[in-house]
Design a protein around this motif. Structure first.
Motif, PDB file in Angstrom:
ATOM      1  N   ALA A  15       0.829  -1.204   0.000  1.00 22.75           N
ATOM      2  CA  ALA A  15       0.000   0.000   0.000  1.00 22.75           C
ATOM      3  C   ALA A  15       0.861   1.250   0.000  1.00 22.75           C
ATOM      4  CB  ALA A  15      -0.907   0.002   1.225  1.00 22.75           C
ATOM      5  N   SER A  16       0.390   2.248  -0.723  1.00 23.58           N
ATOM      6  CA  SER A  16       1.084   3.526  -0.722  1.00 23.58           C
ATOM      7  C   SER A  16       0.513   4.407   0.380  1.00 23.58           C
ATOM      8  CB  SER A  16       0.899   4.223  -2.070  1.00 23.58           C
ATOM      9  OG  SER A  16      -0.465   4.535  -2.267  1.00 23.58           O
ATOM     10  N   GLY A  17       1.194   5.477   0.654  1.00 22.48           N
ATOM     11  CA  GLY A  17       0.672   6.433   1.616  1.00 22.48           C
ATOM     12  C   GLY A  17       1.264   6.272   2.998  1.00 22.48           C
ATOM     13  N   ARG A  18       1.157   7.332   3.761  1.00 17.01           N
ATOM     14  CA  ARG A  18       1.775   7.351   5.085  1.00 17.01           C
ATOM     15  C   ARG A  18       0.807   6.989   6.193  1.00 17.01           C
ATOM     16  NH1 ARG A  18       3.930  13.370   4.833  1.00 17.01           N
ATOM     17  NH2 ARG A  18       1.892  13.553   3.827  1.00 17.01           N
ATOM     18  N   THR A  19      -0.446   6.691   5.839  1.00 15.68           N
ATOM     19  CA  THR A  19      -1.446   6.429   6.874  1.00 15.68           C
ATOM     20  C   THR A  19      -1.946   4.999   6.844  1.00 15.68           C
ATOM     21  OG1 THR A  19      -3.175   7.225   5.381  1.00 15.68           O
ATOM     22  CG2 THR A  19      -2.184   8.828   6.894  1.00 15.68           C
ATOM     23  N   PHE A  20      -1.139   4.101   6.355  1.00 12.26           N
ATOM     24  CA  PHE A  20      -1.555   2.696   6.224  1.00 12.26           C
ATOM     25  C   PHE A  20      -2.036   2.135   7.549  1.00 12.26           C
ATOM     26  CE2 PHE A  20      -1.735  -1.441   4.470  1.00 12.26           C
ATOM     27  CZ  PHE A  20      -1.158  -2.335   5.367  1.00 12.26           C
ATOM     28  N   SER A  21      -1.356   2.453   8.613  1.00 14.74           N
ATOM     29  CA  SER A  21      -1.721   1.902   9.923  1.00 14.74           C
ATOM     30  C   SER A  21      -3.045   2.452  10.446  1.00 14.74           C
ATOM     31  CB  SER A  21      -0.603   2.185  10.927  1.00 14.74           C
ATOM     32  OG  SER A  21      -0.407   3.578  11.073  1.00 14.74           O
ATOM     33  N   SER A  22      -3.626   3.414   9.759  1.00 14.23           N
ATOM     34  CA  SER A  22      -4.921   3.965  10.154  1.00 14.23           C
ATOM     35  C   SER A  22      -6.097   3.165   9.601  1.00 14.23           C
ATOM     36  CB  SER A  22      -5.050   5.411   9.680  1.00 14.23           C
ATOM     37  OG  SER A  22      -4.044   6.217  10.233  1.00 14.23           O
ATOM     38  N   TYR A  23      -5.808   2.192   8.739  1.00 16.56           N
ATOM     39  CA  TYR A  23      -6.876   1.481   8.048  1.00 16.56           C
ATOM     40  C   TYR A  23      -6.954   0.018   8.457  1.00 16.56           C
ATOM     41  CZ  TYR A  23      -5.752   5.337   4.847  1.00 16.56           C
ATOM     42  OH  TYR A  23      -5.465   6.559   4.300  1.00 16.56           O
ATOM     43  N   SER A  24      -8.172  -0.463   8.599  1.00 16.29           N
ATOM     44  CA  SER A  24      -8.360  -1.904   8.590  1.00 16.29           C
ATOM     45  C   SER A  24      -8.236  -2.366   7.145  1.00 16.29           C
ATOM     46  CB  SER A  24      -9.735  -2.262   9.137  1.00 16.29           C
ATOM     47  OG  SER A  24      -9.840  -1.857  10.477  1.00 16.29           O
ATOM     48  N   MET A  25      -7.713  -3.559   6.963  1.00 10.99           N
ATOM     49  CA  MET A  25      -7.476  -4.059   5.604  1.00 10.99           C
ATOM     50  C   MET A  25      -8.126  -5.421   5.411  1.00 10.99           C
ATOM     51  SD  MET A  25      -5.719  -1.791   3.974  1.00 10.99           S
ATOM     52  CE  MET A  25      -5.239  -2.771   2.557  1.00 10.99           C
ATOM     53  N   GLY A  26      -8.441  -5.722   4.188  1.00 12.76           N
ATOM     54  CA  GLY A  26      -9.083  -6.994   3.900  1.00 12.76           C
ATOM     55  C   GLY A  26      -8.599  -7.608   2.611  1.00 12.76           C
ATOM     56  N   TRP A  27      -8.856  -8.888   2.496  1.00  7.18           N
ATOM     57  CA  TRP A  27      -8.630  -9.619   1.253  1.00  7.18           C
ATOM     58  C   TRP A  27      -9.980 -10.097   0.726  1.00  7.18           C
ATOM     59  CZ3 TRP A  27      -4.383 -10.154  -1.695  1.00  7.18           C
ATOM     60  CH2 TRP A  27      -3.136  -9.849  -1.133  1.00  7.18           C
ATOM     61  N   PHE A  28     -10.094 -10.079  -0.591  1.00  7.37           N
ATOM     62  CA  PHE A  28     -11.297 -10.513  -1.279  1.00  7.37           C
ATOM     63  C   PHE A  28     -10.871 -11.379  -2.461  1.00  7.37           C
ATOM     64  CE2 PHE A  28     -14.154  -7.449   0.765  1.00  7.37           C
ATOM     65  CZ  PHE A  28     -13.230  -6.555   1.278  1.00  7.37           C
ATOM     66  N   ARG A  29     -11.816 -12.101  -3.020  1.00 10.00           N
ATOM     67  CA  ARG A  29     -11.504 -12.880  -4.205  1.00 10.00           C
ATOM     68  C   ARG A  29     -12.707 -12.937  -5.124  1.00 10.00           C
ATOM     69  NH1 ARG A  29     -11.031 -18.986  -1.550  1.00 10.00           N
ATOM     70  NH2 ARG A  29     -13.267 -19.314  -1.159  1.00 10.00           N
TER      71      ARG A  29
ATOM     72  N   ILE B  92      -8.272  -7.586   8.765  1.00 12.95           N
ATOM     73  CA  ILE B  92      -7.387  -7.408   9.905  1.00 12.95           C
ATOM     74  C   ILE B  92      -7.504  -5.970  10.388  1.00 12.95           C
ATOM     75  CG2 ILE B  92      -5.387  -6.838   8.438  1.00 12.95           C
ATOM     76  CD1 ILE B  92      -3.692  -8.482  10.496  1.00 12.95           C
ATOM     77  N   SER B  93      -7.462  -5.797  11.682  1.00 15.10           N
ATOM     78  CA  SER B  93      -7.608  -4.467  12.275  1.00 15.10           C
ATOM     79  C   SER B  93      -6.376  -3.606  12.033  1.00 15.10           C
ATOM     80  CB  SER B  93      -7.867  -4.604  13.779  1.00 15.10           C
ATOM     81  OG  SER B  93      -6.741  -5.224  14.406  1.00 15.10           O
TER      82      SER B  93
ATOM     83  N   GLY C 191      -4.121  -6.713  15.617  1.00 14.74           N
ATOM     84  CA  GLY C 191      -4.440  -7.536  16.768  1.00 14.74           C
ATOM     85  C   GLY C 191      -5.719  -8.337  16.647  1.00 14.74           C
ATOM     86  N   SER C 192      -6.566  -7.972  15.709  1.00 14.50           N
ATOM     87  CA  SER C 192      -7.842  -8.682  15.526  1.00 14.50           C
ATOM     88  C   SER C 192      -8.035  -9.022  14.060  1.00 14.50           C
ATOM     89  CB  SER C 192      -9.007  -7.821  16.000  1.00 14.50           C
ATOM     90  OG  SER C 192      -8.903  -7.548  17.380  1.00 14.50           O
ATOM     91  N   THR C 193      -8.680 -10.169  13.837  1.00 10.69           N
ATOM     92  CA  THR C 193      -8.952 -10.617  12.474  1.00 10.69           C
ATOM     93  C   THR C 193     -10.329 -11.269  12.424  1.00 10.69           C
ATOM     94  OG1 THR C 193      -7.928 -12.776  12.898  1.00 10.69           O
ATOM     95  CG2 THR C 193      -6.510 -11.062  11.969  1.00 10.69           C
TER      96      THR C 193
ATOM     97  N   VAL D  63     -11.035  -1.782   4.464  1.00  7.66           N
ATOM     98  CA  VAL D  63     -12.373  -2.140   4.922  1.00  7.66           C
ATOM     99  C   VAL D  63     -12.704  -1.301   6.144  1.00  7.66           C
ATOM    100  CG1 VAL D  63     -12.237  -4.499   4.062  1.00  7.66           C
ATOM    101  CG2 VAL D  63     -11.558  -4.001   6.429  1.00  7.66           C
ATOM    102  N   GLN D  64     -13.986  -1.112   6.357  1.00  7.17           N
ATOM    103  CA  GLN D  64     -14.439  -0.553   7.620  1.00  7.17           C
ATOM    104  C   GLN D  64     -14.579  -1.719   8.582  1.00  7.17           C
ATOM    105  OE1 GLN D  64     -18.084   1.653   7.396  1.00  7.17           O
ATOM    106  NE2 GLN D  64     -17.975   2.330   9.515  1.00  7.17           N
ATOM    107  N   TRP D  65     -13.962  -1.604   9.726  1.00  7.13           N
ATOM    108  CA  TRP D  65     -13.911  -2.738  10.646  1.00  7.13           C
ATOM    109  C   TRP D  65     -15.300  -3.287  10.952  1.00  7.13           C
ATOM    110  CZ3 TRP D  65     -10.667  -6.244  11.683  1.00  7.13           C
ATOM    111  CH2 TRP D  65     -10.827  -7.067  12.796  1.00  7.13           C
TER     112      TRP D  65
END
Length: 120
Positions: free
Chosen positions: A24-38, A51-52, A56-58, A99-101
């Motif tokens: 991911a680009s950008g300096r705020t990556f740790s501000s986002y929850s992230m997800g995988w889709f298929r 993932i949060s 710490g949470s998934t 993703v929104q958590w």
């Protein structure tokens, strides 16, 4: 908006493992929850895992629970998906997204994804 680049897809035998990565680009990556889709051919895009912000949470989609593991490295702006015990139901193009958590929908435009093929 975050720019995302997926990688790590390929051909694997049934029962095998594969590790996907998303940069991911950008300096705020740790501000986002992230997800995988298929998305498999002819099917709608499906939620796989999330993932949060801290890692710490998934949570996972029912079809991959116990087989896939999502993780992240905020220092490297990456999120990974370790896929074990791959089955003929897993082939698809895999995408990462913010993703929104608690939800199972991507927030940003989809990238190109990375193709996973399971075949003997």
């Amino acid at each position: 908006q975050v720019q995302l680049v997926e990688s790590g897809g390929g051909l694997v035998q049934p029962g095998g493992s594969l590790r996907l990565s998303c940069a991911a680009s950008g300096r705020t990556f740790s501000s986002y929850s992230m997800g995988w889709f298929r998305q498999a051919p002819g099917k709608e895009r499906e939620f796989v895992a999330a993932i949060s912000r801290s890692g710490g949470s998934t949570y996972y989609g029912d079809s991959v629970k116990g087989r896939f593991t999502i993780s992240r490295d905020n220092a490297k702006n990456t999120v990974a998906l370790q896929m074990n015990s791959l089955s003929p139901e897993d082939p698809a193009v895999y995408y990462c997204n913010r993703v929104q958590w608690g939800n199972i929908y991507g927030l940003d435009p989809w990238g190109q994804g990375t193709l996973v093929t399971v075949s003997s």
